[in-house]
Scaffold this motif. Sequence first.
Motif, PDB file in Angstrom:
ATOM      1  N   GLU A  50       2.461   3.379  12.445  1.00  0.00           N
ATOM      2  CA  GLU A  50       3.731   2.886  11.932  1.00  0.00           C
ATOM      3  C   GLU A  50       3.709   2.880  10.402  1.00  0.00           C
ATOM      4  O   GLU A  50       2.725   2.457   9.783  1.00  0.00           O
ATOM      5  CB  GLU A  50       3.987   1.468  12.450  1.00  0.00           C
ATOM      6  N   ASP A  51       4.797   3.366   9.782  1.00  0.00           N
ATOM      7  CA  ASP A  51       4.922   3.393   8.323  1.00  0.00           C
ATOM      8  C   ASP A  51       3.689   4.027   7.669  1.00  0.00           C
ATOM      9  O   ASP A  51       3.156   3.539   6.692  1.00  0.00           O
ATOM     10  CB  ASP A  51       5.122   1.972   7.767  1.00  0.00           C
ATOM     11  N   HIS A  53       1.414   6.086   5.413  1.00  0.00           N
ATOM     12  CA  HIS A  53       1.401   6.711   4.099  1.00  0.00           C
ATOM     13  C   HIS A  53       0.021   7.320   3.857  1.00  0.00           C
ATOM     14  O   HIS A  53      -0.991   6.828   4.386  1.00  0.00           O
ATOM     15  CB  HIS A  53       1.697   5.693   2.992  1.00  0.00           C
ATOM     16  N   LYS A 334      -4.048  -4.671  -0.915  1.00  0.00           N
ATOM     17  CA  LYS A 334      -3.011  -5.584  -0.427  1.00  0.00           C
ATOM     18  C   LYS A 334      -2.568  -6.563  -1.514  1.00  0.00           C
ATOM     19  O   LYS A 334      -1.388  -6.910  -1.599  1.00  0.00           O
ATOM     20  CB  LYS A 334      -3.535  -6.352   0.782  1.00  0.00           C
ATOM     21  N   GLU A 342       4.398   0.781  -4.876  1.00  0.00           N
ATOM     22  CA  GLU A 342       3.388   1.538  -4.142  1.00  0.00           C
ATOM     23  C   GLU A 342       2.894   2.740  -4.941  1.00  0.00           C
ATOM     24  O   GLU A 342       1.699   3.052  -4.944  1.00  0.00           O
ATOM     25  CB  GLU A 342       3.956   1.991  -2.790  1.00  0.00           C
ATOM     26  N   SER A 375      -0.290   1.494   4.979  1.00  0.00           N
ATOM     27  CA  SER A 375       1.104   1.102   5.148  1.00  0.00           C
ATOM     28  C   SER A 375       1.475   0.170   4.003  1.00  0.00           C
ATOM     29  O   SER A 375       0.649  -0.604   3.519  1.00  0.00           O
ATOM     30  CB  SER A 375       1.309   0.380   6.482  1.00  0.00           C
ATOM     31  N   THR A 376       2.718   0.253   3.567  1.00  0.00           N
ATOM     32  CA  THR A 376       3.179  -0.622   2.479  1.00  0.00           C
ATOM     33  C   THR A 376       4.018  -1.782   3.000  1.00  0.00           C
ATOM     34  O   THR A 376       4.491  -2.601   2.218  1.00  0.00           O
ATOM     35  CB  THR A 376       4.014   0.183   1.468  1.00  0.00           C
ATOM     36  N   LYS A 377       4.210  -1.847   4.318  1.00  0.00           N
ATOM     37  CA  LYS A 377       5.073  -2.872   4.894  1.00  0.00           C
ATOM     38  C   LYS A 377       4.282  -4.090   5.373  1.00  0.00           C
ATOM     39  O   LYS A 377       3.093  -4.008   5.654  1.00  0.00           O
ATOM     40  CB  LYS A 377       5.873  -2.288   6.060  1.00  0.00           C
ATOM     41  N   GLY A 378       5.010  -5.180   5.493  1.00  0.00           N
ATOM     42  CA  GLY A 378       4.432  -6.384   6.078  1.00  0.00           C
ATOM     43  C   GLY A 378       3.680  -7.227   5.067  1.00  0.00           C
ATOM     44  O   GLY A 378       3.150  -6.722   4.079  1.00  0.00           O
ATOM     45  N   SER A 379       3.649  -8.509   5.305  1.00  0.00           N
ATOM     46  CA  SER A 379       2.868  -9.429   4.482  1.00  0.00           C
ATOM     47  C   SER A 379       2.113 -10.368   5.407  1.00  0.00           C
ATOM     48  O   SER A 379       2.547 -10.646   6.518  1.00  0.00           O
ATOM     49  CB  SER A 379       3.770 -10.219   3.528  1.00  0.00           C
ATOM     50  N   LYS A 402      -0.032  -8.100   0.947  1.00  0.00           N
ATOM     51  CA  LYS A 402       1.032  -7.233   1.453  1.00  0.00           C
ATOM     52  C   LYS A 402       0.448  -5.887   1.875  1.00  0.00           C
ATOM     53  O   LYS A 402      -0.505  -5.402   1.275  1.00  0.00           O
ATOM     54  CB  LYS A 402       2.085  -7.032   0.353  1.00  0.00           C
ATOM     55  N   GLY A 403       1.050  -5.260   2.904  1.00  0.00           N
ATOM     56  CA  GLY A 403       0.626  -3.931   3.314  1.00  0.00           C
ATOM     57  C   GLY A 403      -0.584  -3.945   4.231  1.00  0.00           C
ATOM     58  O   GLY A 403      -1.088  -5.002   4.635  1.00  0.00           O
TER      59      GLY A 403
END
Length: 417
Positions: A50-51, A53, A334, A342, A375-379, A402-403
């Motif tokens: 997911e997401d 990179h 993170k 990013e 991934s760069t999403k989520g914390s 984060k990420g």
Amino acid sequence: MKVLIKNATIIDSESSYHGTTQDIRIKDGLIIEIGQKLASLKGETTIEKEDLHISQGWFDTSVSMGQPGYEERETIDNGLNVAARSGFTGVALNPNTYPIIDTSSDITFVKKMAEGHATSLYPIGALTRNSASVDLAELYDMQQSGAVAFGDYQTPIKNPNLLKIALQYTQGFNGLVLSFPQEQQIAGKGMVNEGVMSTRVGLKGIPTIAESLQIARDLHILEYAGGKLHIPTVSTKEGVALIRAAKSKKLNVTCSVAIHNLCLTDDLIEDFDTRYKVLPPLRNKEHVEALVAAVKDGTIDTVTSDHNPLDVERKNVEFDNAMYGAIAQEATFKALLTIVSEKRAITLLTAGRNLFIGQNNPVKEQVKADLTLFSTKGSQTFTKQDILSSSQNAIFLNKKVKGEVYGIIANNQVVLN
């Protein structure tokens, strides 16, 4: 090794695919095809996240492992596994071992211990014998054995003439000299940032002038002698300003900042928690803001974890008696993502490779696969379960980050979390 990476957003300003989402086919450690909707071939391992990179492999310019001599803190084997799972395909190893890495045979030993890992180890040789700041070590011989730079970890060069000679001598083989930015007589017995907080808790302070005075001296010597100078773990507003001015004069100087100096302030020492006893010390908000501005405008070239595993006997003691150092590699990306974009984060995490070994591996066809997946999403909150090191002195414990790091592909190996 045959791998197909599906739907990965490429973050690499050196690649024509930068900012696009592609499939990447890798065979025997080489990127052989980049495109969209590539079909999986027989025998290929498919990676989909997911997401997802991808960037060039990250490089950490300041890592301590203990071995040889302090294996109870960390071994090279586990240290490189930690680096891989933290997203780093290359690390520069500090010479703060026992014995200190100051001969060609020492360089050969640690490189031998690092063979076979996905993450590559690049030793930093001590600049002076036994890091005593008296006589230069055998720099050329160490360089021939694989040393990528020369510096005495967290030990200032007391004798300015020694730095001058080192800068002049290393020009013969394009060597990189590191000079720790602290004037020891000014720092004295200080152990935290000198300021309101040090006064409140009654701990001896290290004034910011201890850093800026040393940096000013070193830059004057660099201007006179020439050569290549790297200032590791800058921590003050004044130090950043001096380096910015030196760069405007085209001096060959680079610098790094430790991730904790970039994110945390000296307010944390109020409870005498020794995880926050680091060198250079955590500074106040004014200096942190100056450091953040400097990583955004390019004055600071690279961010390091300054990862330094220490066992409980060295950290779970009174603040005065605790050793300086913290582990941060697992949280570096993170934590950095909470401060910069990013794209800037990846630039700061990949720049060290070119600075220390003069090499990049862009995300292109027919180029060695040296990649970090993330991934760069989520914390989330960094917890004890996120610690991968043998030692537990994690400075970002219970901090918001984060990420996510998914792993690396390097040296014809895949390491995934």
